[in-house]
Design a protein around this motif. Structure first.
Motif, short mmCIF file in Angstrom:
data_model
loop_
_atom_site.label_atom_id
_atom_site.label_comp_id
_atom_site.label_asym_id
_atom_site.label_seq_id
_atom_site.Cartn_x
_atom_site.Cartn_y
_atom_site.Cartn_z
N PRO A 229 0.83 -1.21 0.00
CA PRO A 229 0.00 0.00 0.00
C PRO A 229 0.86 1.26 0.00
CG PRO A 229 -0.84 -1.61 1.57
CD PRO A 229 0.47 -2.14 1.08
N GLY A 230 0.44 2.24 -0.79
CA GLY A 230 1.22 3.46 -0.88
C GLY A 230 2.54 3.23 -1.59
N GLU B 122 2.40 8.04 6.17
CA GLU B 122 2.76 7.74 7.56
C GLU B 122 4.14 7.12 7.66
OE1 GLU B 122 1.08 5.14 11.38
OE2 GLU B 122 0.06 5.06 9.44
N ARG B 123 4.42 6.17 6.77
CA ARG B 123 5.74 5.52 6.80
C ARG B 123 6.84 6.51 6.43
NH1 ARG B 123 6.38 -0.29 4.13
NH2 ARG B 123 5.46 -0.86 6.14
N LEU B 124 6.58 7.34 5.42
CA LEU B 124 7.59 8.29 4.98
C LEU B 124 7.93 9.28 6.09
CD1 LEU B 124 9.36 9.28 2.61
CD2 LEU B 124 7.46 10.75 1.92
N VAL C 127 7.18 10.57 -5.61
CA VAL C 127 8.53 11.07 -5.90
C VAL C 127 8.72 12.46 -5.31
CG1 VAL C 127 10.12 11.78 -7.75
CG2 VAL C 127 8.77 9.69 -8.00
N ASP C 128 7.74 13.32 -5.52
CA ASP C 128 7.84 14.69 -5.01
C ASP C 128 7.96 14.71 -3.48
OD1 ASP C 128 7.63 15.64 -7.59
OD2 ASP C 128 5.49 16.12 -7.44
N LYS C 129 7.21 13.83 -2.81
CA LYS C 129 7.26 13.78 -1.35
C LYS C 129 8.62 13.29 -0.86
CE LYS C 129 2.29 12.98 -0.81
NZ LYS C 129 1.25 11.99 -0.41
#
Length: 216
Positions: free
Chosen positions: A39-40, A46-48, A70-72
């Motif tokens: 997922p994601g 949340e993980r990032l 990518v942007d995040k």
């Protein structure tokens, strides 16, 4: 990924890299594996937000990675909240390319039985701690030039030896500071070679995690 990679990495490359990072757990690090099918795409918001180092190996599905993700990732690195470690064919991964701002292509990509010596060029660099020159009996040759910005340091250099005996140089470990974040790229890591099991490679990754960690 090449199906024959399962003969070398029966539990996948992710597992082999994560296994090599186990020594960091004694220092309080939590090692989390993820892949694009999660997922994601494995890197949810949340993980990032809780990730301090992102290690990226990718191959045939670079184009499937969502631009929004990518942007995040790039923003978190640039803001100094996360370090980024890319390895082997990650040079064409969207986050790495956006961080570099260049094509990130090599002159050629050849798996022809070439071997390589990995040379500790900067023995005082943190990424080289406890690492001495070592050889890889087979490597997919990534021929220079490498279309990336000039690294701030090249702690690991290398010499390729082709099957006929001809040699040529090739950079093996390169470092940049992008915004406030640190980026390390490691050239070896072809999916049908056992690089990620090698103690020298595992030490390099342990060192790189500590070097690239956010300072605050």
């Amino acid at each position: 990924m090449d199906p024959s990679s399962k003969e070398v990495y029966p539990r996948d490359i992710n597992f082999a890299i994560a296994e090599g990072l186990k020594p960091l757990e004694a220092q309080g690090w939590e090692i989390v594996m993820a892949n694009i099918n999660d997922p994601g795409q494995g890197v949810s918001d949340e993980r990032l937000s809780g990730t301090h180092i992102l290690i990226w190996w990718g191959h045939k599905r670079h184009g499937d990675v969502k631009d929004e993700l990518v942007d995040k990732i790039v923003a978190r690195v640039r803001d100094g909240k996360m370090g980024f470690i890319g390895t082997h064919s990650c040079h064409f991964a969207k986050p790495f390319k956006k961080l570099m701002g260049t094509r990130c292509s090599w002159r050629e990509y050849v798996a022809d039985g070439t071997s390589a010596e990995i040379i500790v060029k900067e023995p005082d660099h943190p990424i080289c701690k406890g690492v001495k020159n070592f050889k890889l009996p087979k490597i997919e040759r990534y021929g220079e030039p490498f279309a990336v910005p000039t690294p701030e340091s090249v702690p690991l250099d290398g010499i390729y030896t082709r099957p006929g005996g001809r040699t040529e140089p090739g950079r093996m470990g390169m470092c940049w500071t992008i915004g406030k974040g640190k980026v390390f790229y490691f050239t070896p890591g072809h999916e049908t070679y056992n690089d990620y099991y090698r103690p020298e490679v595992r030490q390099i990754f342990v060192n790189a995690v500590q070097w690239a960690r956010p300072v605050s």
